[in-house]
Design an enzyme around this catalytic site. Structure first.
Site, PDB file in Angstrom:
ATOM      1  N   ASP A  11       0.877  -1.181   0.000  1.00  0.00           N
ATOM      2  CA  ASP A  11       0.000   0.000   0.000  1.00  0.00           C
ATOM      3  C   ASP A  11       0.913   1.230   0.000  1.00  0.00           C
ATOM      4  O   ASP A  11       2.131   1.121   0.196  1.00  0.00           O
ATOM      5  CB  ASP A  11      -0.896  -0.014   1.248  1.00  0.00           C
ATOM      6  N   TYR A  43      -0.844   8.105  -2.728  1.00  0.00           N
ATOM      7  CA  TYR A  43      -1.003   7.658  -4.112  1.00  0.00           C
ATOM      8  C   TYR A  43      -2.212   8.332  -4.786  1.00  0.00           C
ATOM      9  O   TYR A  43      -2.298   8.379  -6.012  1.00  0.00           O
ATOM     10  CB  TYR A  43      -1.259   6.137  -4.148  1.00  0.00           C
ATOM     11  N   CYS A  75      -4.402  -1.604  -1.704  1.00  0.00           N
ATOM     12  CA  CYS A  75      -4.593  -0.173  -1.962  1.00  0.00           C
ATOM     13  C   CYS A  75      -5.583  -0.064  -3.114  1.00  0.00           C
ATOM     14  O   CYS A  75      -5.331  -0.610  -4.197  1.00  0.00           O
ATOM     15  CB  CYS A  75      -3.257   0.441  -2.344  1.00  0.00           C
ATOM     16  N   ASN A  76      -6.696   0.620  -2.878  1.00  0.00           N
ATOM     17  CA  ASN A  76      -7.711   0.741  -3.938  1.00  0.00           C
ATOM     18  C   ASN A  76      -7.186   1.520  -5.132  1.00  0.00           C
ATOM     19  O   ASN A  76      -7.493   1.204  -6.277  1.00  0.00           O
ATOM     20  CB  ASN A  76      -8.960   1.437  -3.395  1.00  0.00           C
ATOM     21  N   THR A  77      -6.388   2.550  -4.859  1.00  0.00           N
ATOM     22  CA  THR A  77      -5.884   3.391  -5.940  1.00  0.00           C
ATOM     23  C   THR A  77      -4.945   2.598  -6.846  1.00  0.00           C
ATOM     24  O   THR A  77      -5.083   2.616  -8.080  1.00  0.00           O
ATOM     25  CB  THR A  77      -5.145   4.624  -5.364  1.00  0.00           C
ATOM     26  N   CYS A 182     -11.048   3.294   0.363  1.00  0.00           N
ATOM     27  CA  CYS A 182      -9.595   3.471   0.479  1.00  0.00           C
ATOM     28  C   CYS A 182      -9.212   2.668   1.712  1.00  0.00           C
ATOM     29  O   CYS A 182      -9.917   2.721   2.730  1.00  0.00           O
ATOM     30  CB  CYS A 182      -9.266   4.953   0.671  1.00  0.00           C
ATOM     31  N   THR A 183      -8.115   1.932   1.631  1.00  0.00           N
ATOM     32  CA  THR A 183      -7.796   1.025   2.738  1.00  0.00           C
ATOM     33  C   THR A 183      -7.367   1.747   4.014  1.00  0.00           C
ATOM     34  O   THR A 183      -7.281   1.140   5.074  1.00  0.00           O
ATOM     35  CB  THR A 183      -6.721   0.004   2.314  1.00  0.00           C
ATOM     36  N   HIS A 184      -7.101   3.054   3.920  1.00  0.00           N
ATOM     37  CA  HIS A 184      -6.825   3.823   5.133  1.00  0.00           C
ATOM     38  C   HIS A 184      -8.115   4.138   5.914  1.00  0.00           C
ATOM     39  O   HIS A 184      -8.069   4.327   7.126  1.00  0.00           O
ATOM     40  CB  HIS A 184      -6.160   5.166   4.776  1.00  0.00           C
TER      41      HIS A 184
END
Ligand code: DGL
Length: 255
Positions: A11, A43, A75-77, A182-184
């Site tokens: 990520d 990102y 990471c989705n992005t 978003c993984t955050h």
């Protein structure tokens, strides 16, 4: 490929730990390596070319230097922009890519409206557009949150709350389902709920953990041994930053 070889996660920072936790819950015997690219985060606002180049470099490192048997893009992005290129270049290694859990909301047949939160990069991607139009069957708002992943990465709950108060206030009382794209963002559930009230959260981590299990089974590389372990690597040049990231990462992993 040995089944005790690690599964590599990456990520832009420590956010993807929310994905790793689900994988460990489902596959506790696996060994894991988590690569946090904090030298290059966030990102969310980077170009497709930059994300693809960075994702390739990290994946190459995880496969060639760390001998990973599978890769999870936590990471989705990066998933939205680079999954296709990674699968083309590393075609012998199973690669699982996360996506915002909008299908999960659709499958749950929601009565209330949905808010999708994600980075600008994810929202503008072709992959997201396809997902959105495949499962769009009820009132949905899409909200890009520039800078939010960074605030979460830096760990100040007050700053995260201030940001969310400013940006999410118009949705209060108007949405029931919140897609954490978003993984955050799962790390800020408490602050999001403080602004939006009693909402239902959806994130892509359980789905990608199941996908990883399927890929390991299909390739006959599921680790049958005893409890695995997790190695953390961060790309920051400053050792103090690397140490601080590692401490926070393991702290969240333990919770
Ligand atoms: N955690 C990442 C995601 O899922 C990236 C956040 C960022 O670096 O902007 O999109």
């Amino acid at each position: 490929m040995s089944s005790s070889a690690p599964v590599g996660f990456f990520d832009s920072g420590i956010g993807g730990v929310t994905v790793l936790k689900e994988a460990i819950r489902l596959l506790p015997n696996e060994n894991y390596i988590f690569f946090s690219d904090s030298k290059n985060n966030p990102y969310g606002d980077k170009s497709d070319g930059e994300i693809i180049a960075r994702s390739k470099e990290i994946t190459r490192f995880l496969i060639n230097e760390k001998h990973c048997k599978a890769i999870v893009i936590a990471c989705n992005t990066a998933s939205a922009k680079a999954a296709k290129s990674l699968r083309a270049e590393f075609s012998k290694i199973p690669i699982a890519a996360i996506e915002p859990a909008y299908k999960v909301v659709h499958d749950a047949r929601p009565t209330g409206a949905t808010l999708i939160m994600a980075t600008k990069g994810t929202i503008k991607s072709e992959k997201f557009r396809r997902l959105y139009y495949s499962y769009y069957d009820h009132h949905t708002s899409i909200h890009s949150c520039p800078g939010l992943a960074d605030l979460i990465e830096n760990g100040s709950s007050d700053e995260v709350l201030d940001y969310l108060k400013k940006t999410l206030a118009p949705y209060k009382g108007k949405v029931q389902n919140v897609v954490l794209g978003c993984t955050h963002y799962p790390l800020a559930k408490k602050e999001i709920a403080a602004v939006l009230g009693n909402v239902d959260f959806f994130d892509g981590a359980p789905g990608i953990a199941k996908r990883l299990k399927y890929l390991l089974q299909k390739n006959d590389i599921l680790n049958g041994g005893t409890a695995g372990n997790t190695e953390f690597i961060d790309s920051a040049e400053d050792e103090e930053i690397r140490k601080a990231k590692a401490a926070r990462f393991y702290d969240i992993l333990k919770r």
